[in-house]
Write an enzyme that holds these catalytic residues in place. Structure first.
Site, PDB file in Angstrom:
ATOM      1  N   LEU A  11      -6.635  61.187  70.772  1.00 31.80           N
ATOM      2  CA  LEU A  11      -6.506  61.695  72.016  1.00 31.80           C
ATOM      3  C   LEU A  11      -7.726  61.711  72.850  1.00 31.80           C
ATOM      4  CD1 LEU A  11      -4.035  64.324  71.790  1.00 31.80           C
ATOM      5  CD2 LEU A  11      -3.329  61.957  71.905  1.00 31.80           C
ATOM      6  N   GLY A  12      -8.538  61.969  72.305  1.00 34.30           N
ATOM      7  CA  GLY A  12      -9.944  62.106  72.939  1.00 34.30           C
ATOM      8  C   GLY A  12     -11.028  62.386  72.165  1.00 34.30           C
ATOM      9  N   VAL A  19     -10.233  64.933  69.235  1.00 35.85           N
ATOM     10  CA  VAL A  19      -8.824  65.683  69.231  1.00 35.85           C
ATOM     11  C   VAL A  19      -7.760  64.592  68.990  1.00 35.85           C
ATOM     12  CG1 VAL A  19      -7.105  66.855  70.776  1.00 35.85           C
ATOM     13  CG2 VAL A  19      -9.740  67.473  71.158  1.00 35.85           C
ATOM     14  N   ASP A 126     -17.630  76.356  81.315  1.00 37.76           N
ATOM     15  CA  ASP A 126     -17.314  75.025  81.259  1.00 37.76           C
ATOM     16  C   ASP A 126     -16.135  74.398  82.280  1.00 37.76           C
ATOM     17  OD1 ASP A 126     -18.189  72.238  80.739  1.00 37.76           O
ATOM     18  OD2 ASP A 126     -17.306  72.366  78.697  1.00 37.76           O
TER      19      ASP A 126
END
Length: 366
Positions: A11-12, A19, A126
């Site tokens: 997914l990324g 992920v 973050d």
């Protein structure tokens, strides 16, 4: 990565890993597995998730973790599957401003999340659109959760001068080197909300200086005591003691300061060659620490602050726009009259068109 999960599509990818979708063996339920290739970073995120387990993830709008385990040289963290990120949401809208009802819903949920973290003395560290995700835009379009606690920390463990967050979501106390607490998350969230409101980030973010400069444009100079105690204040500001109005002013980038002084419209105020040769941009003395500046032990006298060298404005612009406030070197010339010219006097003209934008001044490849 092991007998517990069957990994699907990725997914990324982030700083420390990837992920992917995954399903537990013997189950059709889908999860998101974060595969961290830095065991230390993965362990720190796991410890942070253990701390926030005392908070109800659904009530506090925090991502839910199901389990974590080590597989070979990877730390694997299994989270609930969420929808797209707020960053994707902004991009799909072609960076058009969001509706106020959407901003209100996002603000309320993220404030609940930060309130919950503050109650257990945890700083996320973050906050950005990429770390705010929709749960399911089909069944619950405006339900969001805060994710990625890889940098979460107890603020009491942070030293003055700790570098954290990314521009343009970095709080000014981080940039200036001031004591840090959970309020840095509030700054980042405010920048996220401003981004939703105007369709773009409110401050330029090519460098910390540009961020500080944009902050001064929008909000004015920080308070005297903040600049006095900031570990890195002199990287961005100068205290002018020998002035009719002693106080702090924003430093001018050396190259712009030089060009601005050389391009003074009034020839009497234009920088001389000898002054230009002594300028920091030419000598580079500032890189060797030879540039004279006020001592850090100096306490500003009184509360009066010199006007910033960038005019405060409500325009949220990313474009550099030189103001008329830059200090000009004095230059006396007895040939020039002290009285203004007569109305019929011919104005001084030039056959050359002088560019005023930094891009034009830099020229090709500059």
């Amino acid at each position: 990565p092991g007998p517990r999960c069957q990994v699907g599509k990725f997914l990324g990818r982030g700083s420390y890993g990837r992920v992917a979708e995954c399903t537990k063996m013997g189950s059709n339920e889908t999860f998101a597995i974060k595969i961290v290739d830095d065991l230390r970073a993965g362990s720190e995120e796991m410890e942070a998730m253990k701390i926030i387990r005392s908070l109800n993830p659904d009530q506090n709008n925090l991502i839910k973790i199901h389990e974590c385990f080590q597989y070979k040289d990877y730390m694997c963290l299994v989270y609930e599957m969420l929808d797209e990120s707020l960053e994707d949401f902004i991009g799909k809208r072609s960076f058009h401003p969001a509706h106020l009802c959407q901003i209100r819903a996002i603000a309320q949920q993220m404030l609940v999340a930060l309130s919950g973290l503050e109650s257990i003395n945890v700083l996320h560290g973050d906050i950005k659109p990429d770390n705010i995700m929709f749960v399911d835009q089909i069944t619950n379009p405006l339900k969001l959760k805060l994710i990625d606690f890889g940098l979460a920390v107890n603020p009491q463990e942070l030293n003055v001068g700790t570098q954290m967050q990314i521009n343009p979501f970095r709080a000014p106390e981080v940039i200036l080197g001031l004591p840090l607490d959970v309020s840095v998350d509030m700054w980042s969230l405010a920048v996220v909300l401003a981004t939703l409101y105007i369709g773009d980030v409110p401050f330029s973010y090519n460098s910390d200086y540009e961020t500080i400069r944009g902050l001064v444009q929008l909000l004015g100079l920080p308070e005297d005591d903040l600049l006095h105690y900031g570990k890195f204040s002199y990287d961005f500001f100068t205290y002018e003691e020998e002035s009719s109005q002693p106080g702090w002013r924003l430093n001018t980038p050396f190259e712009y300061n030089l060009l601005r002084s050389m391009l003074a419209i009034d020839p009497r105020q234009r920088m001389t060659p000898s002054s230009a040769l002594a300028h920091d941009f030419i000598t580079m003395n500032h890189l060797s620490g030879e540039r004279k500046r006020s001592p850090r032990t100096h306490k500003p006298r009184g509360s009066q602050i010199a006007s910033p060298q960038v005019r405060p404005t409500h325009a949220l612009s990313h474009t550099y726009s030189p103001s008329s406030g830059y200090p000009q070197p004095p230059r006396s010339n007895s040939l020039w009259p002290t009285d203004p010219p007569a109305p019929h006097a011919r104005p001084i003209t030039s056959a050359y068109r002088i560019p005023t934008s930094p891009a034009a001044l830099r020229g090709p490849g500059g």
